[in-house]
Design an enzyme around this catalytic site. Structure first.
Site, short mmCIF file in Angstrom:
data_model
loop_
_atom_site.label_atom_id
_atom_site.label_comp_id
_atom_site.label_asym_id
_atom_site.label_seq_id
_atom_site.Cartn_x
_atom_site.Cartn_y
_atom_site.Cartn_z
N HIS A 93 -0.46 1.05 3.67
CA HIS A 93 -0.34 -0.41 3.82
C HIS A 93 0.38 -1.05 2.63
O HIS A 93 0.41 -0.50 1.52
CB HIS A 93 -1.74 -1.02 3.97
CG HIS A 93 -2.59 -0.78 2.75
ND1 HIS A 93 -2.50 -1.59 1.63
CD2 HIS A 93 -3.49 0.17 2.45
CE1 HIS A 93 -3.34 -1.14 0.71
NE2 HIS A 93 -3.95 -0.06 1.19
N ARG A 142 -5.60 -4.52 6.50
CA ARG A 142 -4.35 -4.34 5.73
C ARG A 142 -3.45 -3.29 6.38
O ARG A 142 -2.23 -3.41 6.33
CB ARG A 142 -4.66 -4.03 4.26
CG ARG A 142 -5.56 -2.82 3.96
CD ARG A 142 -6.00 -2.88 2.51
NE ARG A 142 -6.72 -1.72 2.01
CZ ARG A 142 -8.04 -1.56 2.11
NH1 ARG A 142 -8.78 -2.43 2.75
NH2 ARG A 142 -8.62 -0.48 1.57
N GLU A 196 -9.64 3.80 4.35
CA GLU A 196 -9.59 4.24 2.96
C GLU A 196 -10.89 4.96 2.62
O GLU A 196 -11.93 4.72 3.26
CB GLU A 196 -9.41 3.01 2.06
CG GLU A 196 -9.29 3.30 0.56
CD GLU A 196 -8.22 4.33 0.21
OE1 GLU A 196 -8.37 5.52 0.58
OE2 GLU A 196 -7.23 3.94 -0.44
N HIS A 266 -4.07 4.46 4.46
CA HIS A 266 -4.41 4.11 3.07
C HIS A 266 -4.05 5.24 2.10
O HIS A 266 -3.88 6.39 2.51
CB HIS A 266 -5.91 3.83 3.00
CG HIS A 266 -6.31 2.76 3.96
ND1 HIS A 266 -6.42 1.44 3.61
CD2 HIS A 266 -6.56 2.82 5.31
CE1 HIS A 266 -6.73 0.73 4.68
NE2 HIS A 266 -6.83 1.54 5.72
O1 LIG Z 1 -9.15 1.47 -2.44
C1 LIG Z 1 -8.38 1.16 -3.36
O2 LIG Z 1 -8.75 0.57 -4.37
C2 LIG Z 1 -6.93 1.52 -3.22
O3 LIG Z 1 -6.51 1.32 -1.95
C3 LIG Z 1 -6.68 2.93 -3.59
O4 LIG Z 1 -7.11 3.04 -4.85
P1 LIG Z 1 -6.83 4.30 -5.78
O5 LIG Z 1 -5.39 4.29 -6.12
O6 LIG Z 1 -7.70 4.02 -6.94
O7 LIG Z 1 -7.27 5.51 -5.05
#
Ligand SMILES: O=C(O)[C@H](O)COP(=O)(O)O
Length: 338
Positions: A93, A142, A196, A266
């Site tokens: 996203h 998202r 995610e 994600h």
């Molecule tokens: O969930 C989150 O904060 C981001 O989408 C991904 O975070 P990361 O780069 O810390 O895995």
């Protein structure tokens, strides 16, 4: 081991990772045998539509989705003949409001920023000549915004339609009664399994402040390691157990039956899927980073996933130089528009 560059469509790769070879034991363990009972999406209720000339249905009362038949059940062979290769597009996203604030987001359902909207539109331009027959998104807004915005740029101008399979009534009330309209539609399947990774007690915390408090290394381990979960959250391994299982159980059969597919999801659910596609080890996946709003293209051919993209320069020249089928599709679009 050589550093393999990660090629996104229309740009030089955002980041690199170490390319893998073979399927190491740890990878095999990540993707255990699937038990279809654990998956919510019922593929037998799925339906299919094609780029041109979808299968002719005599009924005028149809959902956007026609039944899909997995390869083992026959019809797929027919679709396979139509095209020996299909496209698989993966998009993380665009920037979300919490990416902008540098907050751990995980399963919190936060929309895109204006920049995220622009990234999604830009991603759409990069894939506007690549066929898309079905779209999968996570259950989070998202990813859904990204998919929809990207599709506004697509030259084929089919209408993405979100499927509502959550109840009999939802299904019945979202039926489409025109075969012609249905053919001009792209089913959009939302699946929580593509969400995610659940970031546990880090959700809502500032990433920099968390690093200051717990140490940079610890936070990097939580964010990028394969099997260390953040406090009360999911490790990448746990995320893979649902995301990759969903991919194998639901998306792969669609690819095998000749569908071109886009997945909007994600950073970490896509990292786990890419780990599977590229046969990365749990060590190699540590250095795999995905930028927001950058589409990545795979070609699925003869049961294999081949990572594609343009190494540099004009995206399309690079992409179309690789596959004749994609070039032909683009030519068809040119003919329609001229
Ligand atoms: O969930 C989150 O904060 C981001 O989408 C991904 O975070 P990361 O780069 O810390 O895995």
């Amino acid at each position: 081991m050589a550093v393999a560059s990660y090629q996104a469509i229309g740009s030089i790769q955002p980041c690199g990772y170490l390319g893998g070879s073979g399927v190491p034991q740890e990878c095999k363990n990540v993707f255990p045998k699937l038990s279809s009972g654990s998956l919510k999406f019922d593929a037998s209720k799925a339906h299919r539509i094609g780029l041109v000339g979808a299968s002719s249905s005599s009924s005028s009362q149809t959902s956007v989705f026609e039944p899909v038949v997995t390869p083992s059940k026959g019809v797929a062979n027919e679709s396979k003949k139509k095209s020996s290769e299909v496209a698989l597009i993966l998009i993380r996203h665009g920037e979300s409001l919490w990416n902008e604030k540098n907050l751990f987001t995980g399963c919190v359902d936060v929309p895109l920023t204006k920049k995220g909207v622009e990234e999604a539109l830009e991603a759409g331009k990069r894939i506007c000549n690549i066929p898309v027959d079905m779209i999968y998104t996570s259950a989070l807004i998202r990813a859904q915004m990204t998919a929809m915005l990207a599709m506004t740029q697509h030259r084929r101008k089919k209408v993405p339609i979100v499927l509502h399979e959550e109840s009999e009534q939802a299904r019945a009330w979202s039926q489409v009664f025109s075969e012609e309209t249905r053919k001009q539609s792209i089913p959009v399947v939302r699946a929580w399994q593509l969400n995610e990774r659940m970031y546990g007690e880090l959700q809502g915390l500032n990433k920099q402040e968390t690093a200051d408090k717990y140490g940079k290394e610890k936070v990097h381990e939580w964010r990028r390691s394969y099997n260390v979960p953040p406090p009360n959250g999911e490790s990448l391994e746990m995320c893979a157990e649902r995301a990759v299982a969903y991919f194998r159980e639901n998306i792969e059969p669609q690819l095998q039956s000749g569908k071109n597919i886009m997945i909007a999801a994600h950073g970490n659910s896509l990292r786990s899927i890419i780990m599977y596609l590229d046969k990365l080890t749990s060590q190699e996946v540590i250095s795999l980073e995905l930028a927001t709003g950058i589409p990545m293209l795979y070609i699925f051919k003869e049961g294999k996933f081949i990572r594609r993209g343009s190494p540099a320069g004009p995206a399309e020249a690079g992409v179309y130089a690789y596959t004749r089928t994609l070039a032909q599709y683009r030519q068809k679009l040119d003919e329609i528009q001229n």
